[in-house]
Enzyme design. Structure first.
Site, PDB file in Angstrom:
ATOM      1  N   TRP A  27      35.740   9.508  10.917  1.00 22.23           N
ATOM      2  CA  TRP A  27      36.838  10.025  10.088  1.00 22.23           C
ATOM      3  C   TRP A  27      37.045  11.536  10.288  1.00 22.23           C
ATOM      4  CZ3 TRP A  27      36.533  12.358   4.748  1.00 22.23           C
ATOM      5  CH2 TRP A  27      37.808  12.505   4.180  1.00 22.23           C
ATOM      6  N   TYR A  60      42.073   6.039  10.993  1.00 22.83           N
ATOM      7  CA  TYR A  60      41.507   7.338  11.356  1.00 22.83           C
ATOM      8  C   TYR A  60      42.238   7.926  12.565  1.00 22.83           C
ATOM      9  CZ  TYR A  60      37.553   6.190   8.267  1.00 22.83           C
ATOM     10  OH  TYR A  60      36.777   5.852   7.188  1.00 22.83           O
ATOM     11  N   ALA A 217      29.668  15.177   0.852  1.00 27.80           N
ATOM     12  CA  ALA A 217      30.914  15.578   0.180  1.00 27.80           C
ATOM     13  C   ALA A 217      31.761  16.452   1.115  1.00 27.80           C
ATOM     14  CB  ALA A 217      30.618  16.291  -1.132  1.00 27.80           C
ATOM     15  N   ARG A 235      35.411  21.808   8.501  1.00 27.18           N
ATOM     16  CA  ARG A 235      36.369  20.779   8.100  1.00 27.18           C
ATOM     17  C   ARG A 235      37.475  21.341   7.208  1.00 27.18           C
ATOM     18  NH1 ARG A 235      34.662  14.880   5.917  1.00 27.18           N
ATOM     19  NH2 ARG A 235      34.067  14.717   8.108  1.00 27.18           N
ATOM     20  N   GLY A 298      28.899  12.183   9.046  1.00 26.41           N
ATOM     21  CA  GLY A 298      29.957  12.645   9.936  1.00 26.41           C
ATOM     22  C   GLY A 298      29.438  13.894  10.625  1.00 26.41           C
ATOM     23  N   GLN A 304      24.624  19.209  14.403  1.00 31.75           N
ATOM     24  CA  GLN A 304      24.629  18.609  13.054  1.00 31.75           C
ATOM     25  C   GLN A 304      23.927  17.251  13.071  1.00 31.75           C
ATOM     26  OE1 GLN A 304      28.797  18.585  12.090  1.00 31.75           O
ATOM     27  NE2 GLN A 304      28.845  20.770  11.599  1.00 31.75           N
ATOM     28  N   ASN A 308      20.760  16.394  10.939  1.00 29.82           N
ATOM     29  CA  ASN A 308      20.894  15.367   9.894  1.00 29.82           C
ATOM     30  C   ASN A 308      19.904  14.211  10.056  1.00 29.82           C
ATOM     31  OD1 ASN A 308      22.872  17.014   8.940  1.00 29.82           O
ATOM     32  ND2 ASN A 308      24.589  15.721   9.569  1.00 29.82           N
TER      33      ASN A 308
HETATM   34  P1  NDP Z   1      30.066  13.986   5.215  1.00 34.81           P
HETATM   35  O1  NDP Z   1      30.301  14.148   3.775  1.00 34.81           O
HETATM   36  O2  NDP Z   1      28.637  13.931   5.657  1.00 34.81           O
HETATM   37  O3  NDP Z   1      30.831  15.169   5.970  1.00 34.81           O
HETATM   38  C1  NDP Z   1      30.686  15.306   7.366  1.00 34.81           C
HETATM   39  C2  NDP Z   1      31.158  16.686   7.789  1.00 34.81           C
HETATM   40  O4  NDP Z   1      30.331  17.702   7.202  1.00 34.81           O
HETATM   41  C3  NDP Z   1      31.025  16.880   9.297  1.00 34.81           C
HETATM   42  O5  NDP Z   1      32.120  16.379  10.004  1.00 34.81           O
HETATM   43  C4  NDP Z   1      30.867  18.392   9.395  1.00 34.81           C
HETATM   44  O6  NDP Z   1      32.162  18.985   9.258  1.00 34.81           O
HETATM   45  C5  NDP Z   1      30.030  18.708   8.172  1.00 34.81           C
HETATM   46  N1  NDP Z   1      28.589  18.631   8.451  1.00 34.81           N
HETATM   47  C6  NDP Z   1      27.838  17.516   8.684  1.00 34.81           C
HETATM   48  N2  NDP Z   1      26.553  17.840   8.868  1.00 34.81           N
HETATM   49  C7  NDP Z   1      26.470  19.178   8.750  1.00 34.81           C
HETATM   50  C8  NDP Z   1      25.395  20.083   8.831  1.00 34.81           C
HETATM   51  N3  NDP Z   1      24.140  19.674   9.066  1.00 34.81           N
HETATM   52  N4  NDP Z   1      25.651  21.417   8.648  1.00 34.81           N
HETATM   53  C9  NDP Z   1      26.906  21.840   8.409  1.00 34.81           C
HETATM   54  N5  NDP Z   1      27.979  21.025   8.323  1.00 34.81           N
HETATM   55  C10 NDP Z   1      27.756  19.692   8.491  1.00 34.81           C
HETATM   56  O7  NDP Z   1      30.695  12.636   5.751  1.00 34.81           O
HETATM   57  P2  NDP Z   1      32.238  12.237   6.050  1.00 34.81           P
HETATM   58  O8  NDP Z   1      33.122  12.721   4.981  1.00 34.81           O
HETATM   59  O9  NDP Z   1      32.536  12.619   7.448  1.00 34.81           O
HETATM   60  O10 NDP Z   1      32.119  10.664   5.938  1.00 34.81           O
HETATM   61  C11 NDP Z   1      31.252   9.962   6.838  1.00 34.81           C
HETATM   62  C12 NDP Z   1      31.925   8.707   7.323  1.00 34.81           C
HETATM   63  O11 NDP Z   1      32.184   7.847   6.217  1.00 34.81           O
HETATM   64  C13 NDP Z   1      33.301   8.887   7.975  1.00 34.81           C
HETATM   65  O12 NDP Z   1      33.237   9.298   9.312  1.00 34.81           O
HETATM   66  C14 NDP Z   1      33.854   7.490   7.849  1.00 34.81           C
HETATM   67  O13 NDP Z   1      33.308   6.659   8.847  1.00 34.81           O
HETATM   68  C15 NDP Z   1      33.338   7.057   6.480  1.00 34.81           C
HETATM   69  N6  NDP Z   1      34.362   7.268   5.425  1.00 34.81           N
HETATM   70  C16 NDP Z   1      34.850   6.161   4.773  1.00 34.81           C
HETATM   71  C17 NDP Z   1      35.824   6.272   3.810  1.00 34.81           C
HETATM   72  C18 NDP Z   1      36.330   5.046   3.142  1.00 34.81           C
HETATM   73  O14 NDP Z   1      37.324   5.113   2.406  1.00 34.81           O
HETATM   74  N7  NDP Z   1      35.722   3.900   3.360  1.00 34.81           N
HETATM   75  C19 NDP Z   1      36.386   7.583   3.430  1.00 34.81           C
HETATM   76  C20 NDP Z   1      35.786   8.700   4.146  1.00 34.81           C
HETATM   77  C21 NDP Z   1      34.801   8.532   5.084  1.00 34.81           C
HETATM   78  P3  NDP Z   1      32.560  20.425   9.873  1.00 34.81           P
HETATM   79  O15 NDP Z   1      31.571  20.785  10.924  1.00 34.81           O
HETATM   80  O16 NDP Z   1      33.919  20.230  10.410  1.00 34.81           O
HETATM   81  O17 NDP Z   1      32.551  21.354   8.706  1.00 34.81           O
END
Ligand code: NDP
Length: 331
Positions: A27, A60, A217, A235, A298, A304, A308
């Site tokens: 996503w 997505y 989150a 993000r 994600g 990351q 993670n």
């Molecule tokens: P998270 O809440 O874990 O957010 C992930 C984002 O956080 C990354 O893309 C990155 O963004 C940042 N991040 C992750 N790890 C780190 C780290 N160690 N240090 C700093 N920044 C970090 O999960 P998502 O919101 O991405 O959701 C995960 C999955 O869940 C999605 O990919 C999807 O498959 C599913 N989903 C399902 C939904 C539904 O309605 N069923 C809705 C939403 C998601 P950045 O680097 O850009 O800041």
């Protein structure tokens, strides 16, 4: 599968299928915020760490996320049986029959997703949201048809109410068909009610599995937004998604959002004491819950994923005393 990892595998609800405790979804990121280089690097790091479950949805990046994952799977030549791939059907396009859970859209949407993923089947298929305008028996029958034809192995729901899930189970049982196996809800330190309270009776009663989303989150739980500033390339800095801009607004500029940020700040000393990052603490906290089958993470960059997956090493440190300290901050 990579060697030397401590990945855990959990049964998906009351089924024989095992999913990695941490998984990776597409996503916002893949096919959207980041290009193939980053997407491939994240998926490879995940696979090498023992992650077998990759999540996607037809909506997505308007299908581009599925295309990017499909290209990565092909590029690395991973054995299909080593992967658990999911997609979700609901928002397929703008036409009157491209959206929702009609038999027509469930079947056409599934076939279109498979074409984008370049796969013969997905392991898991989800109804991405409930559709109160389509009869439940039509939805249940359509997902059963998809399974019978071998296009998917298990079906489930995402963000359905406990009542809607129970209704689907009842209808499936009455028709002698397969009920939904798993639900995909949001669950994290800052968003708990539905997972912990509303769904509680369903875990034992229906053997419901869960694949939880946004465990950080959207990054808030990493602490990167604690100063109220948006780091470049993060993000919340991504302008390509109106949904993300809305989440950014409510996370950083509302009273409720600011109260949550204060909780994240208060969690910092606990992470420090446990010698882990805030992200690892937040992911491990989700993993402690026995009703979580898989935590879908994600990642926009390889580092990351590497950080993670080490959340698993934090799990043993989450003693009841530490959990109580965390609870005192979150309540
Ligand atoms: P998270 O809440 O874990 O957010 C992930 C984002 O956080 C990354 O893309 C990155 O963004 C940042 N991040 C992750 N790890 C780190 C780290 N160690 N240090 C700093 N920044 C970090 O999960 P998502 O919101 O991405 O959701 C995960 C999955 O869940 C999605 O990919 C999807 O498959 C599913 N989903 C399902 C939904 C539904 O309605 N069923 C809705 C939403 C998601 P950045 O680097 O850009 O800041």
């Amino acid at each position: 599968m990579g060697s030397g990892t401590d990945m855990q595998y959990r049964h998906l609800g009351r089924s024989g299928l095992k999913v990695s405790a941490l998984s990776l979804g597409g996503w916002v990121t893949y096919g959207g915020q980041v290009g193939d280089d980053a997407a491939f690097a994240c998926m490879k790091a995940a696979y090498d760490a023992g992650i077998n479950f990759f999540d996607n949805a037809e909506v997505y990046a308007n299908g581009e996320s599925e295309r990017a994952m499909g290209r990565a799977i092909k590029h690395f030549g991973w054995k299909r049986s080593s992967l658990v791939i999911s997609t979700k059907i609901y928002w397929g396009g703008d036409g009157p029959n491209d959206k929702g859970l009609s038999r027509k859209h469930i079947i056409e949407g599934t076939k279109a997703s498979l074409a984008r993923l370049e796969l013969d089947y997905v392991d898991l298929i989800y109804a991405h949201r409930p559709d109160s305008l389509t009869p439940m028996h039509e939805i249940v029958r359509a997902f059963n048809w998809v399974i019978e034809k071998g296009y998917a192995f298990y079906w489930g729901t995402s963000e359905w109410s406990a009542e809607q899930i129970s209704d689907a189970v009842r209808v499936a049982e009455t028709l002698g068909l397969i009920p939904p196996l798993m639900e995909q809800p949001q669950y994290n330190m800052l968003h708990r009610e539905r997972f912990e309270v509303e769904y509680k009776p369903l875990y034992a009663k229906h053997g419901l599995g869960t694949t939880i989303w946004s465990p950080l989150a959207s990054g808030v739980l990493t602490g990167k937004y604690n100063a109220g500033v948006v780091p470049e390339g993060s993000r919340f800095d991504y302008k390509g998604s109106p949904v993300i801009q809305r989440i950014k607004e409510s996370s950083l500029n509302t009273e409720a959002g600011k109260a949550k940020l204060r909780k994240v700040v208060a969690l910092e000393p606990i992470a420090k004491k446990l010698d882990c990052t805030l992200a690892q603490l937040a992911l491990a906290w989700c993993l402690v819950n026995p009703n979580v089958s898989s935590v879908i993470t994600g990642a926009s960059r390889l580092e990351q994923v590497t950080e993670n997956v080490k959340a698993l090493a934090v799990l043993p440190k989450l003693t009841s005393e530490v959990i109580a300290e965390i609870e005192a901050i979150l309540e």
